[in-house]
Write a protein that holds these residues in place. Structure first.
Motif, short mmCIF file in Angstrom:
data_model
loop_
_atom_site.label_atom_id
_atom_site.label_comp_id
_atom_site.label_asym_id
_atom_site.label_seq_id
_atom_site.Cartn_x
_atom_site.Cartn_y
_atom_site.Cartn_z
N PHE A 106 15.66 -18.13 -35.95
CA PHE A 106 14.35 -18.72 -35.64
C PHE A 106 14.02 -18.58 -34.16
O PHE A 106 12.87 -18.29 -33.80
CB PHE A 106 14.34 -20.21 -36.02
N GLU A 107 15.02 -18.76 -33.32
CA GLU A 107 14.82 -18.63 -31.87
C GLU A 107 14.33 -17.23 -31.52
O GLU A 107 13.33 -17.06 -30.80
CB GLU A 107 16.13 -18.92 -31.15
N GLU A 108 15.04 -16.21 -32.00
CA GLU A 108 14.69 -14.84 -31.67
C GLU A 108 13.32 -14.47 -32.21
O GLU A 108 12.54 -13.78 -31.54
CB GLU A 108 15.76 -13.88 -32.22
N TYR A 109 13.01 -14.92 -33.40
CA TYR A 109 11.72 -14.61 -34.02
C TYR A 109 10.57 -15.18 -33.19
O TYR A 109 9.56 -14.49 -32.94
CB TYR A 109 11.70 -15.18 -35.43
N GLN A 110 10.73 -16.40 -32.74
CA GLN A 110 9.66 -17.03 -31.98
C GLN A 110 9.56 -16.48 -30.56
O GLN A 110 8.46 -16.30 -30.03
CB GLN A 110 9.87 -18.55 -31.94
N LYS A 111 10.69 -16.19 -29.95
CA LYS A 111 10.67 -15.57 -28.62
C LYS A 111 9.95 -14.23 -28.66
O LYS A 111 9.20 -13.89 -27.74
CB LYS A 111 12.10 -15.38 -28.10
N ALA A 112 10.19 -13.47 -29.72
CA ALA A 112 9.57 -12.15 -29.84
C ALA A 112 8.05 -12.25 -29.92
O ALA A 112 7.34 -11.29 -29.59
CB ALA A 112 10.10 -11.43 -31.08
N HIS A 113 7.55 -13.43 -30.32
CA HIS A 113 6.11 -13.63 -30.41
C HIS A 113 5.57 -14.53 -29.30
O HIS A 113 4.50 -15.13 -29.44
CB HIS A 113 5.75 -14.18 -31.79
N GLY A 114 6.32 -14.61 -28.20
CA GLY A 114 5.80 -15.24 -26.99
C GLY A 114 5.85 -16.74 -26.94
O GLY A 114 5.19 -17.35 -26.08
N ILE A 115 6.62 -17.38 -27.81
CA ILE A 115 6.75 -18.85 -27.76
C ILE A 115 7.89 -19.17 -26.81
O ILE A 115 9.07 -19.03 -27.16
CB ILE A 115 6.99 -19.42 -29.16
N SER A 116 7.57 -19.57 -25.62
CA SER A 116 8.56 -19.67 -24.54
C SER A 116 9.26 -21.02 -24.45
O SER A 116 10.37 -21.12 -23.93
CB SER A 116 7.89 -19.36 -23.19
N ASP A 117 8.62 -22.08 -24.92
CA ASP A 117 9.20 -23.42 -24.77
C ASP A 117 10.28 -23.66 -25.83
O ASP A 117 10.02 -23.59 -27.03
CB ASP A 117 8.10 -24.48 -24.90
N SER A 118 11.50 -23.93 -25.38
CA SER A 118 12.64 -24.07 -26.30
C SER A 118 12.49 -25.26 -27.24
O SER A 118 12.87 -25.18 -28.42
CB SER A 118 13.94 -24.17 -25.51
N LYS A 119 11.94 -26.37 -26.73
CA LYS A 119 11.75 -27.55 -27.58
C LYS A 119 10.74 -27.26 -28.68
O LYS A 119 10.95 -27.64 -29.85
CB LYS A 119 11.29 -28.74 -26.74
N THR A 120 9.68 -26.55 -28.34
CA THR A 120 8.66 -26.18 -29.33
C THR A 120 9.27 -25.29 -30.40
O THR A 120 9.02 -25.46 -31.60
CB THR A 120 7.49 -25.45 -28.66
N ARG A 121 10.09 -24.33 -29.98
CA ARG A 121 10.72 -23.43 -30.94
C ARG A 121 11.62 -24.20 -31.90
O ARG A 121 11.64 -23.96 -33.10
CB ARG A 121 11.54 -22.36 -30.21
N ARG A 122 12.38 -25.13 -31.35
CA ARG A 122 13.33 -25.88 -32.18
C ARG A 122 12.59 -26.78 -33.19
O ARG A 122 12.93 -26.80 -34.37
CB ARG A 122 14.22 -26.74 -31.27
N LEU A 123 11.57 -27.49 -32.72
CA LEU A 123 10.81 -28.37 -33.60
C LEU A 123 10.05 -27.57 -34.66
O LEU A 123 9.94 -28.00 -35.81
CB LEU A 123 9.84 -29.23 -32.77
N SER A 124 9.56 -26.41 -34.28
CA SER A 124 8.86 -25.55 -35.24
C SER A 124 9.82 -25.07 -36.33
O SER A 124 9.45 -25.01 -37.51
CB SER A 124 8.23 -24.35 -34.53
#
Length: 266
Positions: A106-124
């Motif tokens: 999930f982390e890599e997928y979201q980073k690849a699409h420009g979601i930079s905030d780690s807390k946002t990525r985790r909650l998503s």
């Protein structure tokens, strides 16, 4: 139209594999692409996302709304995949790297699409797992620690994470047992009803076409031989190949009784 495939052909160096295929998918519909293995269904789906191997050449046009996907650079296409159109594949195990946790995927997928905030990525990621009926504790597990049905649910969660308009589902229940496959398709139907995305559903199983599709196209040896509204094609197949496929499938009574038995099991 959500997606328009216009006179698309796919060729290798010495063979035409897909021959002048045209089809269109409306917003919010479930469109089934049906045919036997080797008919070209998966190759056509890969061409939509510019995911074909380099030895194959594509001709024609593929439009996502007004955007010609075949005209995009690889970098531009990477921004479209995931955010506008997403894939779920039959080989759910091959979609995951075994030594990375579900959370890292999930982390890599979201980073690849420009979601930079780690807390946002985790909650998503937690919200996505919950949306497909999985506990957030799976975030810390490795793919081999999940069942096939759970992994396919994770695939759905990731595919829908960025709210794409079109989901391409390629034989997504083939590697699952009947009950798990039924649950996956019911989940997909529920998510579609909630968010309204369109589905290109690649299958050879007429039971699933009967239950879920709005329209369908039948593919044989790289060509569309018949297409139309599901109920009309099933009741009045025009092409001999379509007739053969339908006659070889379970009868309608068997389809309905099988669906009822599966629903009771679930």
């Amino acid at each position: 139209m959500m997606l328009s495939v216009e006179q698309v052909s796919i060729s290798s160096k010495d063979k035409k594999i897909i021959d002048n295929v045209t089809l269109s998918i409306r917003e919010g519909e479930w469109y089934a692409l049906v045919g036997q293995s080797g008919s070209g269904k998966s190759l056509l789906s890969l061409a939509i996302g510019q995911m074909l191997p380099p030895n194959l050449r594509v001709e024609g046009n593929i439009y996502y709304k007004e955007l010609n996907l075949l005209s995009l650079s690889p970098k531009q296409m990477r921004t479209v995949r995931g955010s506008k159109l997403a894939y779920i594949f039959q080989d759910y195990q091959g979609s995951f790297t075994p030594f990375r946790t579900i959370g890292q995927h999930f982390e890599e997928y979201q980073k690849a699409h420009g979601i930079s905030d780690s807390k946002t990525r985790r909650l998503s990621a937690f919200a996505a797992l919950d949306s497909v009926g999985l506990d957030e504790s799976l975030y810390h597990r490795y793919p081999f620690q999940l069942s096939g049905g759970q992994l396919q649910r994770v695939s759905i969660a990731m595919a829908l994470l960025l709210s794409p308009d079109l989901l391409i589902a390629d034989e997504i229940t083939t590697a699952l047992d009947s009950v798990s496959g039924h649950k996956i398709l019911e989940l997909l139907a529920m998510k579609q009803k909630e968010t309204g995305f369109a589905i290109l559903f690649i299958t050879h199983d007429w039971r699933h076409v009967k239950r879920y599709a709005n329209r369908l196209a039948v593919m044989r040896e790289g060509k569309i031989v018949e297409s139309g509204e599901k109920n009309f094609v099933l009741a009045h197949p025009q092409h001999e190949y379509t007739q053969t496929l339908i006659h070889a499938a379970p009868t309608l009574n068997h389809i309905l009784s099988s669906g009822a038995r599966e629903a009771e099991i679930v």
